[in-house]
Design an enzyme around this catalytic site. Structure first.
Site, PDB file in Angstrom:
ATOM      1  CE  LYS A 292      -1.564  -1.724   3.776  1.00  0.00           C
ATOM      2  NZ  LYS A 292      -2.248  -2.015   5.042  1.00  0.00           N
TER       3      LYS A 292
ATOM      4  N   GLY B 252      -8.122   3.322  10.114  1.00  0.00           N
ATOM      5  CA  GLY B 252      -8.711   2.076   9.604  1.00  0.00           C
ATOM      6  C   GLY B 252      -8.606   1.878   8.102  1.00  0.00           C
ATOM      7  CB  THR B 253      -6.920   3.706   5.307  1.00  0.00           C
ATOM      8  OG1 THR B 253      -5.678   3.805   6.000  1.00  0.00           O
ATOM      9  CG2 THR B 253      -7.640   5.027   5.339  1.00  0.00           C
ATOM     10  N   GLY B 254      -6.086   0.837   6.256  1.00  0.00           N
ATOM     11  CA  GLY B 254      -5.408  -0.422   5.900  1.00  0.00           C
ATOM     12  C   GLY B 254      -6.311  -1.627   6.109  1.00  0.00           C
ATOM     13  CB  CYS B 255      -8.599  -2.552   8.919  1.00  0.00           C
ATOM     14  SG  CYS B 255      -7.450  -2.335  10.278  1.00  0.00           S
TER      15      CYS B 255
ATOM     16  CB  THR C 137      -6.314   8.075   7.082  1.00  0.00           C
ATOM     17  OG1 THR C 137      -5.366   8.543   8.050  1.00  0.00           O
ATOM     18  CG2 THR C 137      -6.428   9.053   5.932  1.00  0.00           C
TER      19      THR C 137
HETATM   20  N1  LIG Z   1      -4.886  10.193   2.161  1.00  0.00           N
HETATM   21  C1  LIG Z   1      -5.234   9.197   1.346  1.00  0.00           C
HETATM   22  N2  LIG Z   1      -5.918   9.438   0.209  1.00  0.00           N
HETATM   23  C2  LIG Z   1      -6.294   8.422  -0.617  1.00  0.00           C
HETATM   24  N3  LIG Z   1      -5.987   7.139  -0.376  1.00  0.00           N
HETATM   25  C3  LIG Z   1      -5.297   6.827   0.741  1.00  0.00           C
HETATM   26  C4  LIG Z   1      -4.886   7.840   1.668  1.00  0.00           C
HETATM   27  N4  LIG Z   1      -4.218   7.234   2.697  1.00  0.00           N
HETATM   28  C5  LIG Z   1      -4.231   5.929   2.424  1.00  0.00           C
HETATM   29  N5  LIG Z   1      -4.857   5.661   1.251  1.00  0.00           N
HETATM   30  C6  LIG Z   1      -5.097   4.353   0.654  1.00  0.00           C
HETATM   31  O1  LIG Z   1      -5.623   3.550   1.686  1.00  0.00           O
HETATM   32  C7  LIG Z   1      -5.067   2.243   1.658  1.00  0.00           C
HETATM   33  C8  LIG Z   1      -4.296   1.976   2.963  1.00  0.00           C
HETATM   34  O2  LIG Z   1      -3.086   2.644   2.867  1.00  0.00           O
HETATM   35  P1  LIG Z   1      -1.966   2.879   3.945  1.00  0.00           P
HETATM   36  O3  LIG Z   1      -2.243   4.181   4.627  1.00  0.00           O
HETATM   37  O4  LIG Z   1      -0.660   2.785   3.231  1.00  0.00           O
HETATM   38  O5  LIG Z   1      -2.119   1.669   4.935  1.00  0.00           O
HETATM   39  P2  LIG Z   1      -2.234   1.577   6.517  1.00  0.00           P
HETATM   40  O6  LIG Z   1      -3.581   2.129   6.879  1.00  0.00           O
HETATM   41  O7  LIG Z   1      -2.107   0.118   6.776  1.00  0.00           O
HETATM   42  O8  LIG Z   1      -1.097   2.381   7.069  1.00  0.00           O
HETATM   43  C9  LIG Z   1      -4.207   2.195   0.391  1.00  0.00           C
HETATM   44  O9  LIG Z   1      -4.971   1.713  -0.683  1.00  0.00           O
HETATM   45  C10 LIG Z   1      -3.822   3.644   0.197  1.00  0.00           C
HETATM   46  O10 LIG Z   1      -3.485   3.930  -1.131  1.00  0.00           O
HETATM   47  C1  LIG Z   2      -7.639  -3.342  16.526  1.00  0.00           C
HETATM   48  C2  LIG Z   2      -6.894  -2.593  15.484  1.00  0.00           C
HETATM   49  N1  LIG Z   2      -6.432  -3.239  14.386  1.00  0.00           N
HETATM   50  C3  LIG Z   2      -5.763  -2.559  13.436  1.00  0.00           C
HETATM   51  C4  LIG Z   2      -5.520  -1.213  13.555  1.00  0.00           C
HETATM   52  C5  LIG Z   2      -4.716  -0.476  12.503  1.00  0.00           C
HETATM   53  O1  LIG Z   2      -5.475   0.477  11.845  1.00  0.00           O
HETATM   54  P1  LIG Z   2      -5.115   1.014  10.392  1.00  0.00           P
HETATM   55  O2  LIG Z   2      -5.989   0.273   9.445  1.00  0.00           O
HETATM   56  O3  LIG Z   2      -5.466   2.465  10.441  1.00  0.00           O
HETATM   57  O4  LIG Z   2      -3.678   0.768  10.117  1.00  0.00           O
HETATM   58  C6  LIG Z   2      -6.017  -0.553  14.702  1.00  0.00           C
HETATM   59  N2  LIG Z   2      -5.813   0.773  14.879  1.00  0.00           N
HETATM   60  N3  LIG Z   2      -6.682  -1.274  15.646  1.00  0.00           N
END
Ligand SMILES: Nc1ncnc2c1ncn2[C@@H]1O[C@H](COP(=O)(O)OP(=O)(O)O)[C@@H](O)[C@H]1O
Ligand SMILES: Cc1ncc(COP(=O)(O)O)c(N)n1
Length: 282
Positions: free
Chosen positions: A194, A228-231, A226
């Site tokens: 990601k 929970g975006t990764g989940c 943002t």
């Molecule tokens: N500010 C943003 N605008 C648009 N897409 C985003 C943004 N931040 C994250 N994403 C997208 O959300 C998903 C999770 O990204 P990321 O932030 O790298 O993961 P995590 O939440 O695990 O740290 C990816 O598809 C990424 O491209």
């Molecule tokens: C219980 C739990 N699992 C995962 C995440 C990571 O969150 P994110 O998707 O923003 O990286 C979180 N904050 N809490």
């Protein structure tokens, strides 16, 4: 006519013999009391994509948009029992793992996945919450590499997680590709790296299938919401895999799902708010 409307509204398919074909997905992860990440984000995403969501909770977190106030891992036996209850009655079409927290829980989950012969597994190697709180013990990283990577049909690291798993510094797109190759060599079938933690106004999510790289580019939304975006992104991939979609189709939908969820955030909470799991429609 009434039956037709019911079928359409209910979101599941009825086959020619009149049987319901419900796709089921399981998330094995931590609970986020604030509802934006973890189990709650996963199940909301499954539901929005018309997949029946199930959960095996590894740890309870006291969490809100301001941060993580407490982490309470469940006994390994409780994790094991939840997985067995699901496996013996409601076999999932795809499985996602999120916060696994400790070496003992990782070993248990890996053992159970092998025992139940689960192969459509999406591993989101959750390590740290956005506010900086650890969701994986440092000494459990090796267990994640050793036990989970070889079981991962899909691995969805963000850039910092890929750095930890490969032990390399990632600054450029070339570095990301090198790291993806390393992760593939460690046993992962498809690596989806990601790009949220990258630089600039354009985000690049990368898929490596062992032969080629595929890129999904999107516009960065300038927002602090943002959480929970990764989940959510990994859960959307899991839901699509549960329906039998290919990894390429699954990432495509997940990317559009997360973009809509970030663009239309709910503006709730005093800190980093959750994304909008209602925003995307298939
Ligand atoms: N500010 C943003 N605008 C648009 N897409 C985003 C943004 N931040 C994250 N994403 C997208 O959300 C998903 C999770 O990204 P990321 O932030 O790298 O993961 P995590 O939440 O695990 O740290 C990816 O598809 C990424 O491209
Ligand atoms: C219980 C739990 N699992 C995962 C995440 C990571 O969150 P994110 O998707 O923003 O990286 C979180 N904050 N809490």
């Amino acid at each position: 006519m009434a039956q037709m409307m019911f079928k359409k509204q209910s979101g599941y398919i009825i086959n020619i013999w009149g049987e319901s074909m419900v796709y089921k997905a399981l998330t094995i992860a931590g609970s986020d009391s604030g509802g934006g990440a973890g189990i709650q984000a996963d199940v909301k995403t499954f539901h929005q994509l018309h997949v029946f969501g199930m959960s095996a909770i590894t740890a309870v977190t006291a969490q809100n948009t301001l941060g993580v106030q407490g982490v309470y891992p469940l006994p390994v036996e409780a994790v094991e029992k939840q997985i067995d209850s699901i496996a013996t009655d409601l076999p999932p079409d795809a499985i996602k793992t999120g916060m696994l927290f400790s070496e003992e829980i990782i070993e248990c989950v890996a053992y159970k996945m092998k025992q139940h012969r689960w192969t459509r597994v999406v591993v989101d190697p959750v390590m740290i919450a956005k506010g900086g709180s650890p969701l994986l013990k440092q000494e459990a990283v090796e267990a994640l590499q050793r036990h989970m990577l070889p079981l991962a049909y899909v691995l969805t690291p963000n850039i910092p997680e890929a750095e930890v798993l490969t032990n390399m510094q990632i600054d450029t797109l070339e570095h990301r590709k090198e790291a993806a190759k390393k992760l593939h060599d460690m046993g992962v079938r498809y690596v989806v790296m990601k790009g949220g933690h990258g630089e600039g106004n354009e985000l690049v999510d990368l898929l490596y299938d062992g032969e080629q790289f595929y890129e999904w580019k999107s516009k960065r939304v300038h927002t602090k919401h943002t959480h929970g975006t990764g989940c959510t992104f990994a859960a959307a991939i899991t839901a699509q895999l549960a329906k039998g979609k290919t990894i390429y189709e699954a990432v495509d939908v997940a990317k559009r799902f997360i973009q809509a969820a970030i663009e239309q955030t709910l503006q709730i909470g005093g800190g980093h708010g959750p994304t909008n799991h209602w925003a995307f429609h298939e």
